[in-house]
Design a protein around this motif. Sequence first.
Motif, PDB file in Angstrom:
ATOM      1  N   PRO A 124       0.810  -1.228   0.000  1.00  0.00           N
ATOM      2  CA  PRO A 124       0.000   0.000   0.000  1.00  0.00           C
ATOM      3  C   PRO A 124       0.842   1.276   0.000  1.00  0.00           C
ATOM      4  CG  PRO A 124       0.120  -0.879   2.206  1.00  0.00           C
ATOM      5  CD  PRO A 124       0.885  -1.835   1.325  1.00  0.00           C
ATOM      6  N   ALA A 125       1.598   1.458  -1.090  1.00  0.00           N
ATOM      7  CA  ALA A 125       2.473   2.618  -1.215  1.00  0.00           C
ATOM      8  C   ALA A 125       2.280   3.242  -2.602  1.00  0.00           C
ATOM      9  CB  ALA A 125       3.926   2.178  -1.039  1.00  0.00           C
ATOM     10  N   PRO A 126       2.172   4.588  -2.646  1.00  0.00           N
ATOM     11  CA  PRO A 126       2.051   5.526  -1.531  1.00  0.00           C
ATOM     12  C   PRO A 126       0.800   5.228  -0.683  1.00  0.00           C
ATOM     13  CG  PRO A 126       2.440   6.674  -3.615  1.00  0.00           C
ATOM     14  CD  PRO A 126       2.099   5.273  -3.941  1.00  0.00           C
ATOM     15  N   ALA A 127       0.850   5.651   0.558  1.00  0.00           N
ATOM     16  CA  ALA A 127      -0.203   5.292   1.502  1.00  0.00           C
ATOM     17  C   ALA A 127      -1.517   5.987   1.177  1.00  0.00           C
ATOM     18  CB  ALA A 127       0.236   5.681   2.914  1.00  0.00           C
ATOM     19  N   GLY A 175      14.120  -4.345  10.300  1.00  0.00           N
ATOM     20  CA  GLY A 175      13.588  -5.657   9.958  1.00  0.00           C
ATOM     21  C   GLY A 175      12.113  -5.603   9.624  1.00  0.00           C
ATOM     22  N   VAL A 176      11.426  -6.720   9.791  1.00  0.00           N
ATOM     23  CA  VAL A 176      10.026  -6.866   9.391  1.00  0.00           C
ATOM     24  C   VAL A 176       9.254  -7.569  10.497  1.00  0.00           C
ATOM     25  CG1 VAL A 176       8.458  -7.892   7.704  1.00  0.00           C
ATOM     26  CG2 VAL A 176      10.663  -6.976   6.951  1.00  0.00           C
ATOM     27  N   LYS A 195      -1.252 -12.146   7.696  1.00  0.00           N
ATOM     28  CA  LYS A 195      -1.644 -11.276   6.582  1.00  0.00           C
ATOM     29  C   LYS A 195      -0.815 -10.000   6.550  1.00  0.00           C
ATOM     30  CE  LYS A 195      -6.094 -10.308   5.986  1.00  0.00           C
ATOM     31  NZ  LYS A 195      -6.596 -10.607   4.613  1.00  0.00           N
ATOM     32  N   LEU A 196      -0.735  -9.334   7.697  1.00  0.00           N
ATOM     33  CA  LEU A 196      -0.079  -8.032   7.783  1.00  0.00           C
ATOM     34  C   LEU A 196       1.423  -8.226   8.000  1.00  0.00           C
ATOM     35  CD1 LEU A 196      -0.436  -4.963   7.863  1.00  0.00           C
ATOM     36  CD2 LEU A 196      -0.900  -5.164  10.320  1.00  0.00           C
ATOM     37  N   VAL A 197       2.213  -7.650   7.103  1.00  0.00           N
ATOM     38  CA  VAL A 197       3.674  -7.752   7.139  1.00  0.00           C
ATOM     39  C   VAL A 197       4.205  -6.319   7.125  1.00  0.00           C
ATOM     40  CG1 VAL A 197       5.713  -8.543   5.872  1.00  0.00           C
ATOM     41  CG2 VAL A 197       3.653  -9.976   5.941  1.00  0.00           C
ATOM     42  N   VAL A 198       4.776  -5.873   8.237  1.00  0.00           N
ATOM     43  CA  VAL A 198       5.159  -4.471   8.400  1.00  0.00           C
ATOM     44  C   VAL A 198       6.674  -4.333   8.288  1.00  0.00           C
ATOM     45  CG1 VAL A 198       5.061  -2.441   9.891  1.00  0.00           C
ATOM     46  CG2 VAL A 198       3.189  -4.108   9.936  1.00  0.00           C
ATOM     47  N   GLU A 245       6.112   1.442   8.190  1.00  0.00           N
ATOM     48  CA  GLU A 245       5.531   1.957   9.443  1.00  0.00           C
ATOM     49  C   GLU A 245       4.665   3.204   9.193  1.00  0.00           C
ATOM     50  OE1 GLU A 245       7.070   1.555  13.981  1.00  0.00           O
ATOM     51  OE2 GLU A 245       8.478   2.369  12.510  1.00  0.00           O
ATOM     52  N   HIS A 246       5.099   4.075   8.281  1.00  0.00           N
ATOM     53  CA  HIS A 246       4.301   5.261   7.953  1.00  0.00           C
ATOM     54  C   HIS A 246       2.970   4.869   7.316  1.00  0.00           C
ATOM     55  CE1 HIS A 246       3.032   9.083   6.274  1.00  0.00           C
ATOM     56  NE2 HIS A 246       3.049   8.549   5.067  1.00  0.00           N
ATOM     57  N   GLU A 247       3.028   3.965   6.369  1.00  0.00           N
ATOM     58  CA  GLU A 247       1.804   3.510   5.690  1.00  0.00           C
ATOM     59  C   GLU A 247       0.859   2.808   6.655  1.00  0.00           C
ATOM     60  OE1 GLU A 247       4.620   3.061   1.790  1.00  0.00           O
ATOM     61  OE2 GLU A 247       3.994   1.270   2.886  1.00  0.00           O
ATOM     62  N   LEU A 248       1.426   2.080   7.609  1.00  0.00           N
ATOM     63  CA  LEU A 248       0.615   1.407   8.622  1.00  0.00           C
ATOM     64  C   LEU A 248      -0.198   2.416   9.425  1.00  0.00           C
ATOM     65  CD1 LEU A 248       0.200  -1.469  10.068  1.00  0.00           C
ATOM     66  CD2 LEU A 248       1.763  -0.537  11.797  1.00  0.00           C
ATOM     67  N   SER A 249       0.417   3.555   9.760  1.00  0.00           N
ATOM     68  CA  SER A 249      -0.274   4.561  10.581  1.00  0.00           C
ATOM     69  C   SER A 249      -1.437   5.193   9.828  1.00  0.00           C
ATOM     70  CB  SER A 249       0.721   5.648  11.021  1.00  0.00           C
ATOM     71  OG  SER A 249       1.157   6.420   9.912  1.00  0.00           O
TER      72      SER A 249
END
Length: 301
Positions: free
Chosen positions: A163-166, A215-216, A206-209, A184-188
């Motif tokens: 999901p980039a750009p967010a 790291g991840v 499902k969610l991989v940050v 991390e920015h996109e997550l917020s």
Amino acid sequence: MKNVTVVGSLAIDNIISTGVIPNSGETVFGTSFDTAFGGKGANQTVALGRLGARPFMVGAVGNDSNGKAIIENLKKNQINLDFVGTVPQATGTAHIILYDDDNRIIVVPSANNEVTLDNLKDDFWSLLKDSELVILQNEIPQVTNEAIINYCYEHHVNVLLNPAPARKISEELIEKITYLTPNEHELSILFPHLTREAALAKYPQKLVVTLGSKGVYFHDGKHEILVPAFKVKPTDTTGAGDTFNGAFAYAILKHLDLKNAIKFGNLAASISVQGFGAQGGMPTLEKMKESEFYEKTWHFE
């Protein structure tokens, strides 16, 4: 391996290196200027192609010199171009400032905005249906992504959305995505009312940050897990996330579990940042096997 299809952006990157970030109204000197191939869709497709996946690319370029150069580059990387169209608009560009081992990017979509439902070929939907994995990003229109996610969900095709750009997407749509890979920015922006820990627990497996050099993170259904990054001295971090997504997808297609697929993606990203440009450092499988961190148990041919 069945088809893997990437629907997304193609672009030329204009890259400025500088030792000073200008303030408003200020002019500063840069240290170098270069151009390179980019666009998140193209980058992730090339990452897959370098590893041997032979992916399909779906997107659009302009009828200009940049578009022609992008097509030739994709051919060299063994990408299937049956679904890459040419439109009257200019080819997309990204404008990248490299500063202090990090980057700032402004994207001008241009032709990428023409990846619309009306412009997709009639047999596009058959391509999706025959794919084992469909990979998306946010540099094409949102309505196109949403239609693709809904179609793939209805036909039991796995989807990876980077999901980039967010931009915000509905919870209903997130439920239909197989893998979601924000930084991390996109997550917020995706989950403004949730902490990272809460979001990971809500979407296990499902969610991989991605957190760059840290790291991840993912959640295995019982515990939150950090898969550390490999420590290297970066030359250019542009495209590291795209390399990760392409390599992570490749490992998923090779049936690695989530933790090992992330580790494989981390290794590919650590190699990529030692080259220049989004695609310049993307490794082949042979290059990855030369690394002391390559896991012999992965058994990739």
